[in-house]
Motif scaffolding. Structure first.
Motif, PDB file in Angstrom:
ATOM      1  N   SER A   1      58.954  75.082  61.537  1.00  0.00           N
ATOM      2  CA  SER A   1      59.307  76.516  61.554  1.00  0.00           C
ATOM      3  C   SER A   1      60.535  76.710  62.446  1.00  0.00           C
ATOM      4  CB  SER A   1      58.160  77.335  62.145  1.00  0.00           C
ATOM      5  OG  SER A   1      57.020  77.171  61.364  1.00  0.00           O
ATOM      6  N   ILE A   2      61.439  77.565  62.012  1.00  0.00           N
ATOM      7  CA  ILE A   2      62.597  77.908  62.840  1.00  0.00           C
ATOM      8  C   ILE A   2      62.781  79.425  62.823  1.00  0.00           C
ATOM      9  CG2 ILE A   2      63.844  75.694  62.610  1.00  0.00           C
ATOM     10  CD1 ILE A   2      65.509  77.039  60.402  1.00  0.00           C
ATOM     11  N   GLN A   3      63.443  79.902  63.829  1.00  0.00           N
ATOM     12  CA  GLN A   3      63.674  81.348  63.940  1.00  0.00           C
ATOM     13  C   GLN A   3      65.182  81.583  63.832  1.00  0.00           C
ATOM     14  OE1 GLN A   3      60.711  82.944  64.712  1.00  0.00           O
ATOM     15  NE2 GLN A   3      61.485  85.067  64.664  1.00  0.00           N
ATOM     16  N   ILE A   4      65.613  82.384  62.883  1.00  0.00           N
ATOM     17  CA  ILE A   4      67.029  82.722  62.765  1.00  0.00           C
ATOM     18  C   ILE A   4      67.126  84.241  62.682  1.00  0.00           C
ATOM     19  CG2 ILE A   4      69.169  82.459  61.422  1.00  0.00           C
ATOM     20  CD1 ILE A   4      67.994  79.883  60.295  1.00  0.00           C
ATOM     21  N   ASN A   5      67.799  84.815  63.650  1.00  0.00           N
ATOM     22  CA  ASN A   5      67.984  86.276  63.679  1.00  0.00           C
ATOM     23  C   ASN A   5      66.658  87.026  63.468  1.00  0.00           C
ATOM     24  OD1 ASN A   5      70.671  85.575  63.833  1.00  0.00           O
ATOM     25  ND2 ASN A   5      71.063  85.985  61.649  1.00  0.00           N
ATOM     26  N   ASP A   6      65.640  86.686  64.190  1.00  0.00           N
ATOM     27  CA  ASP A   6      64.321  87.314  64.098  1.00  0.00           C
ATOM     28  C   ASP A   6      63.599  87.036  62.783  1.00  0.00           C
ATOM     29  OD1 ASP A   6      64.683  88.347  66.600  1.00  0.00           O
ATOM     30  OD2 ASP A   6      65.561  90.241  65.814  1.00  0.00           O
TER      31      ASP A   6
ATOM     32  N   SER B   1      65.193  81.312  47.709  1.00  0.00           N
ATOM     33  CA  SER B   1      65.749  82.613  47.323  1.00  0.00           C
ATOM     34  C   SER B   1      65.492  83.687  48.388  1.00  0.00           C
ATOM     35  CB  SER B   1      65.159  83.042  45.984  1.00  0.00           C
ATOM     36  OG  SER B   1      63.757  83.139  46.115  1.00  0.00           O
ATOM     37  N   LEU B   2      64.273  83.677  48.977  1.00  0.00           N
ATOM     38  CA  LEU B   2      63.930  84.691  49.974  1.00  0.00           C
ATOM     39  C   LEU B   2      64.725  84.486  51.269  1.00  0.00           C
ATOM     40  CD1 LEU B   2      62.033  87.107  50.297  1.00  0.00           C
ATOM     41  CD2 LEU B   2      60.366  85.562  51.336  1.00  0.00           C
ATOM     42  N   ALA B   3      64.868  83.199  51.648  1.00  0.00           N
ATOM     43  CA  ALA B   3      65.634  82.878  52.863  1.00  0.00           C
ATOM     44  C   ALA B   3      67.076  83.337  52.715  1.00  0.00           C
ATOM     45  CB  ALA B   3      65.575  81.376  53.132  1.00  0.00           C
ATOM     46  N   ALA B   4      67.655  83.066  51.548  1.00  0.00           N
ATOM     47  CA  ALA B   4      69.050  83.455  51.311  1.00  0.00           C
ATOM     48  C   ALA B   4      69.192  84.964  51.333  1.00  0.00           C
ATOM     49  CB  ALA B   4      69.506  82.902  49.951  1.00  0.00           C
ATOM     50  N   GLN B   5      68.185  85.644  50.745  1.00  0.00           N
ATOM     51  CA  GLN B   5      68.227  87.105  50.675  1.00  0.00           C
ATOM     52  C   GLN B   5      68.116  87.724  52.076  1.00  0.00           C
ATOM     53  OE1 GLN B   5      65.300  88.653  47.905  1.00  0.00           O
ATOM     54  NE2 GLN B   5      65.462  90.673  48.809  1.00  0.00           N
ATOM     55  N   GLU B   6      67.167  87.211  52.856  1.00  0.00           N
ATOM     56  CA  GLU B   6      66.944  87.790  54.190  1.00  0.00           C
ATOM     57  C   GLU B   6      68.095  87.528  55.142  1.00  0.00           C
ATOM     58  OE1 GLU B   6      63.133  86.958  55.797  1.00  0.00           O
ATOM     59  OE2 GLU B   6      62.106  88.159  54.266  1.00  0.00           O
ATOM     60  N   LEU B   7      68.758  86.381  54.960  1.00  0.00           N
ATOM     61  CA  LEU B   7      69.892  86.070  55.850  1.00  0.00           C
ATOM     62  C   LEU B   7      71.221  86.500  55.237  1.00  0.00           C
ATOM     63  CD1 LEU B   7      68.860  82.498  57.105  1.00  0.00           C
ATOM     64  CD2 LEU B   7      68.532  84.682  58.259  1.00  0.00           C
ATOM     65  N   GLY B   8      71.170  87.012  54.013  1.00  0.00           N
ATOM     66  CA  GLY B   8      72.389  87.473  53.348  1.00  0.00           C
ATOM     67  C   GLY B   8      73.335  86.325  53.038  1.00  0.00           C
TER      68      GLY B   8
ATOM     69  N   GLY C   1      78.359  78.702  49.145  1.00  0.00           N
ATOM     70  CA  GLY C   1      79.690  78.659  49.768  1.00  0.00           C
ATOM     71  C   GLY C   1      79.716  79.220  51.181  1.00  0.00           C
ATOM     72  N   THR C   2      78.649  79.956  51.569  1.00  0.00           N
ATOM     73  CA  THR C   2      78.592  80.491  52.931  1.00  0.00           C
ATOM     74  C   THR C   2      78.119  79.392  53.881  1.00  0.00           C
ATOM     75  OG1 THR C   2      76.344  81.273  52.595  1.00  0.00           O
ATOM     76  CG2 THR C   2      78.111  82.839  52.129  1.00  0.00           C
ATOM     77  N   THR C   3      78.165  79.684  55.173  1.00  0.00           N
ATOM     78  CA  THR C   3      77.692  78.695  56.151  1.00  0.00           C
ATOM     79  C   THR C   3      76.531  79.263  56.949  1.00  0.00           C
ATOM     80  OG1 THR C   3      79.283  79.464  57.767  1.00  0.00           O
ATOM     81  CG2 THR C   3      79.946  77.579  56.392  1.00  0.00           C
ATOM     82  N   ILE C   4      75.754  78.375  57.561  1.00  0.00           N
ATOM     83  CA  ILE C   4      74.600  78.788  58.349  1.00  0.00           C
ATOM     84  C   ILE C   4      74.474  77.860  59.553  1.00  0.00           C
ATOM     85  CG2 ILE C   4      73.021  77.442  56.886  1.00  0.00           C
ATOM     86  CD1 ILE C   4      70.892  79.588  57.449  1.00  0.00           C
ATOM     87  N   ASP C   5      74.130  78.426  60.705  1.00  0.00           N
ATOM     88  CA  ASP C   5      73.957  77.613  61.920  1.00  0.00           C
ATOM     89  C   ASP C   5      72.487  77.286  62.106  1.00  0.00           C
ATOM     90  OD1 ASP C   5      76.611  77.563  62.574  1.00  0.00           O
ATOM     91  OD2 ASP C   5      76.507  79.469  63.677  1.00  0.00           O
ATOM     92  N   LEU C   6      72.173  75.988  62.242  1.00  0.00           N
ATOM     93  CA  LEU C   6      70.803  75.541  62.452  1.00  0.00           C
ATOM     94  C   LEU C   6      70.780  74.596  63.642  1.00  0.00           C
ATOM     95  CD1 LEU C   6      69.848  74.689  58.742  1.00  0.00           C
ATOM     96  CD2 LEU C   6      69.101  76.704  60.031  1.00  0.00           C
ATOM     97  N   GLU C   7      69.998  74.963  64.657  1.00  0.00           N
ATOM     98  CA  GLU C   7      69.844  74.124  65.841  1.00  0.00           C
ATOM     99  C   GLU C   7      71.196  73.657  66.388  1.00  0.00           C
ATOM    100  OE1 GLU C   7      66.669  73.468  67.055  1.00  0.00           O
ATOM    101  OE2 GLU C   7      65.919  74.796  65.465  1.00  0.00           O
ATOM    102  N   GLY C   8      72.177  74.549  66.376  1.00  0.00           N
ATOM    103  CA  GLY C   8      73.464  74.240  66.972  1.00  0.00           C
ATOM    104  C   GLY C   8      74.439  73.520  66.055  1.00  0.00           C
ATOM    105  N   HIS C   9      74.039  73.309  64.806  1.00  0.00           N
ATOM    106  CA  HIS C   9      74.948  72.670  63.847  1.00  0.00           C
ATOM    107  C   HIS C   9      75.235  73.636  62.704  1.00  0.00           C
ATOM    108  CE1 HIS C   9      73.444  69.177  66.013  1.00  0.00           C
ATOM    109  NE2 HIS C   9      74.492  68.497  65.526  1.00  0.00           N
TER     110      HIS C   9
END
Lengths: 220, 409
Positions: B109-114, B181-188, B192-200
């Motif tokens: 489990s990880i937490q991204i922007n609540d 699909s839900l993760a992409a929707q909730e994080l917008g 082609g977009t980028t996402i930060d996970l655990e500092g990467h």
């Protein structure tokens, strides 16, 4: 040649014993001409077929040259039919899809002889019976007299000592009847074959050396 | 013309002289065999197709560490204890029949922007095979790899575009992720977009189709990337297995437990039960149809042979009179029945195969291909049936009193 001792053939019909032949004892000399006469159901044909190894008697013995025919295994009885006796029947019994020559060859098919020898033997017999020009004809292409001559040739294929004829002229007109009887008579007198003839016809019977008249399965 | 007239000539002459009856007999035998073969071909392919359809239900076995909870199959791997990644190799090298795909994963489990999401490390090719729903979306360009059916390798049929997409999917690199699909929707996020996970920072290369399960809340990265990111080393939290339904019935779960005794092996009961039951039903239908057709076919063929023997009783009487033995009479008819069996088998195979190919395709779009081995079976079955249909009437005929046959003349 044939020695019959107390020969009996009983059929069971509707829980009733019917004696087709009843305690017949008889001696038949080799080379003789025997006529068996009698009314319908008197047992003539049963007696003839019993002599030919086709009907196993209920009791009694049929000996041919001292050998108890029905004491032999079925395969040996078949050999007896193939080698020793020749049947001539009222209805000719030719195989409809075989030519005259092929019909005569049929008894030879189960023997280890060359095809050429078999053909030569059949051809000689048909020639002897005046059918050399009809060898390749199918039975339906032959007259009744010719068909019976083919049947006689087939009966002679294995040079049997005994000819068993069951009403051989029954389907023929008077002229053909005399023709066929002459052929059979010659086979008896000139070739010394034993001829046993079942007939209704008194004229035919008169030509025999001995007449056996049957009634209710007994010689009278 | 008759110089070569011998015993076998009797058989050929009879066949030739009765051409009409020969043809009707041959037709009876051929149609009997054709129906048997046609039904057999269609049911065989149907079984295959049903098995392939059942595989669309996806992976059906889960290998978890002993302490993991399996209360929810779809999230059992999340935050579970770990097992060594080597276990995948143990299963693969055990060559257990019925194991068609192994998909190891590590999930946390990880937490991204609540937003609570699940980071899952996967081996992309293996994961794709165990997720038919992803494949059927056409996003992936990879055909279904079946467990019970034959695996389809579509290299030769893929379009260039699909080949290109697949190359990307299979080579999910260290800085790439796929998003549920839900993760992409909730994080917008989108492709082609980028996402930060655990500092990467990772690039989103695909947004997966909606599945209606917890899979939609997952972010997928390469297994080895996630292991490095979480500092677990070569550990995984679960292995998803696509097991063949027949193998599961034959005790695949127990065999897996024997190989990996310190794990918990569980299956999705509703998927497995459906697969096993459907497979069993198809097998039963196939056997029932075959039995019915063989009985009906045997009777019709036997009826023809019976009629043939009966109509030749006069001939039989004549043969017996001139000294033929029982052996000769049997030989006469058995050679004929064998010839009819061979001819009927070949014709029946041809008709049955063609009918199955064309009629099967016309009604069900099933592709049925000729099986050469079936030709041999068709001939053997036809000979068996014609022989059985001949033996009894001939057996009776050779035992009948010849005098009775003569008196019928």
């Amino acid at each position: 040649m044939f020695s019959l001792k107390s020969l009996t053939k009983t059929y069971i019909h509707r829980n009733e014993n019917i004696h087709a032949i009843n305690h017949i004892s008889l001696e038949i000399q080799g080379g003789s001409f025997i006529a068996i006469t009698g009314g319908s159901g008197s047992g003539k044909t049963t007696l003839l077929l019993t002599l030919g190894g086709l009907i196993r008697p209920t009791s009694g013995l049929v000996k041919y040259k001292g050998l108890d025919i029905y004491g032999l295994p079925p395969e040996k009885i078949a050999d007896y039919r193939n080698n020793t006796v020749g049947f001539v029947l009222q209805t000719f019994n030719l195989i409809p899809y075989l030519s005259a020559l092929e019909n005569v060859i049929v008894p030879l098919l189960i023997l280890k002889k060359s095809n050429i020898d078999k053909r030569k033997r059949a051809s000689t017999l048909l020639k002897k019976l005046g059918l050399s020009s009809r060898q390749d004809f199918l039975p339906r292409e032959l007259s009744l007299g010719q068909q019976q001559r083919v049947a006689i040739a087939r009966a002679l294929a294995n040079d049997p000592e005994v000819i068993l004829a069951d009403e051989p002229t029954g389907n023929l007109d008077p002229v053909l009847k005399i023709e066929i009887l002459d052929i059979l008579h010659d086979l008896n007198k000139q070739e010394n074959r034993t001829l046993i003839l079942v007939t209704h016809d008194p004229d035919s019977a008169r030509r025999a050396d001995r007449v056996l008249n049957l009634s209710n399965g007994e010689i009278i | 013309m008759t110089a070569d007239f011998n015993f076998n000539s009797l058989i050929w002459k009879e066949l030739y002289q009765r051409k009409g009856r020969l043809l009707s007999g041959l037709l009876t035998i051929s149609l009997g065999i054709a129906v048997i073969l046609g039904i057999h071909s269609i049911t065989s392919v149907s079984k295959q197709l049903v098995a392939e359809k059942l595989d669309l239900l996806g992976a059906n076995i889960l290998v978890l560490p002993q302490g993991a909870s399996a209360s929810d199959y779809y999230s059992a791997d999340v935050d579970a204890p770990t097992i060594p990644e080597d276990y995948v190799e143990h299963i693969a090298t055990s060559m257990l029949p019925g194991v068609d795909n192994l998909s190891p994963k590590l999930s946390r489990s990880i937490q991204i922007n609540d937003t609570r999401l699940i980071l899952t490390g996967i081996l992309p090719v293996n994961e794709l095979s165990s997720k038919p729903i992803w494949q059927s979306s056409d996003l992936m360009g990879i055909d279904l790899q079946t467990a019970c059916g034959s695996a389809k390798q579509n290299e030769s049929t893929d379009s260039d575009q699909k080949q290109a997409i697949r190359a990307i999917i299979e080579s999910l690199s260290a800085d790439e992720v796929w998003m549920g699909s839900l993760a992409a929707q909730e994080l917008g996020k989108g492709i082609g977009t980028t996402i930060d996970l655990e500092g990467h920072t990772f690039k989103v290369t695909h947004v997966l189709p909606e599945t209606g399960t917890i899979e939609d809340s997952r972010i997928f990265a390469h297994l080895h990337t996630v292991q490095e990111l979480l500092g677990t080393g070569a550990q995984i939290s679960a292995i998803e297995i696509m097991g063949c339904c027949n193998a599961i019935s034959d005790g695949l779960l127990g065999k897996l437990r024997n190989i990996l005794p310190d794990t918990r092996v569980t299956s999705i009961a509703h998927i497995v039960n459906t697969q096993v039951e459907t497979n069993r039903m198809m097998s039963r239908i196939s056997i029932i149809l075959l039995i019915i057709i063989i009985i009906v076919g045997s009777f019709s063929i036997g009826n023809y042979m019976w009629a043939n023997v009966e109509e030749r009783r006069k001939e039989l009487g004549t043969y017996i009179t001139v000294g033929f033995k029982r052996y000769h009479i049997y030989k006469l008819f058995l050679i004929k029945s064998t010839l009819l069996g061979i001819a009927g088998g070949i014709i029946g195979y041809t008709i049955g195969t063609l009918a199955a190919m064309f009629v099967g395709y016309m009604f069900t779009e099933m592709v049925i291909t000729p099986v050469a081995q079936n030709l041999i079976w068709s001939i053997l079955v036809a000979i068996l049936i014609t022989t059985l249909g001949t033996l009894y009437p001939v057996h009776r005929a050779v035992r009948i009193d010849p005098a009775l046959i003569m008196q019928e003349i």
